[in-house]
Design a protein around this motif. Sequence first.
Motif, PDB file in Angstrom:
ATOM      1  N   CYS A  87       0.796  -1.228   0.000  1.00  0.00           N
ATOM      2  CA  CYS A  87       0.000   0.000   0.000  1.00  0.00           C
ATOM      3  C   CYS A  87       0.828   1.278   0.000  1.00  0.00           C
ATOM      4  N   LEU A  90      -0.104   3.243  -2.886  1.00  0.00           N
ATOM      5  CA  LEU A  90      -1.544   3.474  -3.048  1.00  0.00           C
ATOM      6  C   LEU A  90      -1.988   4.536  -2.040  1.00  0.00           C
ATOM      7  N   LEU A  96      -6.093   2.876  -3.971  1.00  0.00           N
ATOM      8  CA  LEU A  96      -6.187   1.622  -3.216  1.00  0.00           C
ATOM      9  C   LEU A  96      -7.167   0.670  -3.902  1.00  0.00           C
ATOM     10  N   LEU A 132      -2.718  -6.227   3.463  1.00  0.00           N
ATOM     11  CA  LEU A 132      -2.521  -4.828   3.092  1.00  0.00           C
ATOM     12  C   LEU A 132      -1.307  -4.295   3.841  1.00  0.00           C
ATOM     13  N   PRO A 138      -2.290   4.913   2.762  1.00  0.00           N
ATOM     14  CA  PRO A 138      -3.637   5.399   2.430  1.00  0.00           C
ATOM     15  C   PRO A 138      -4.415   5.881   3.660  1.00  0.00           C
ATOM     16  N   VAL A 147     -11.185   5.968   2.651  1.00  0.00           N
ATOM     17  CA  VAL A 147     -10.447   4.727   2.921  1.00  0.00           C
ATOM     18  C   VAL A 147     -11.180   3.921   3.986  1.00  0.00           C
TER      19      VAL A 147
END
Length: 275
Positions: A87, A90, A96, A132, A138, A147
Amino acid sequence: MLGSRRRPDVATEITADDLLQTPQAPAVFTGRINLVEQAVNILCETNQVHIAILGAGGIGKTSVALHIMQNLLIKEKFADRYYFIPCEMLPDATKLMQGLVQAIGLQVAQGKGPLDVFLAYLKGDKKVLLILDNFETPWNSKGQTEVKNLMEHICSAKPVSVIVTMRGTDGPGQIKWHKLGGQSGLPALELGAAKEAFCSFSSNGEYKIKEEDPIWEKLLIEMNGMSLAIMLIGELAKELTLNELMEMWNIQKTEVLKKIGEQDNRLPVLKCQFS
C-alpha cells in the motif's frame, strides 16, 4: 470521493507488475515464530478474522505478514485467493481500489465500476485473504473517510479475512482487529533473538563473534530490538569489526543505517529514524 466509476487517468499509474512482485518471506527470521503460529491458528480456525500487525517502522511487521501468508496451512485454506498488496504506492482510496483490482487480476467490464466488480468478487463462496502492507500510507491520507468506508465494505464481506501492517498502535477504523503481539503491537526482539539474527546477517564464513564480547551485546542493546536495524548493522559487520561498528554508531547513529538503507528502495522504512 470513492465511487463505482473507474478513473481512466490513474489506470496507467499502477500496473499489475508493480503489485504482483510479492517479496519472499525472509530466510532470517528470529523471535517471531510464535506470533506467526498464533496468526495462522486464528486464521485457520475462524471463519473470518481481521488481524492488525502494528508497531514502529523497522520492527518487522512485513516479515511477519509474509511468513503468515506463505505458511502451508494458509495456502491450503485460501487456495490461490490470498493477495499481498503493497500500500505504500496506493496513497488514497481511489488508488487503493485500483490496486486491489489489479492485484487480484479482476477485469472491469464496460458499464461496471471497479468497486462493484471488487465487492462482487469478495462476496463469492470462497475464502479470501487480503494482506494490506504499509497501510498507514492510504490511511493517513486526506481522504481517510473514503479509505475507512472502503475498509468497512471489505471487512463486512463474510468470506474475507484481512491482515493490515501499519505503523501505530491501532488498526484502521471501527473494525474489530486482533492485534498480533498485544495491544501495543509487535514487541521488540529479545536479546537472544537479536543475537541470532545479527549472527545470521553478519556471517560470511570467516567473521566470528565471541559470546563473551561485551561490545556485541552493548551494540545490540543500542538497536532497541528493531529487526531492520539489526539486519542493517549485521550487513555492515561483514566489512567492519565490532569495535569499528560501535565507534561508527556512537558518532553517526542514524546515518550508519541510512548509508546501507539507501541501497534498497523496496522498503521505505529503511530510511526511518532510529535513535
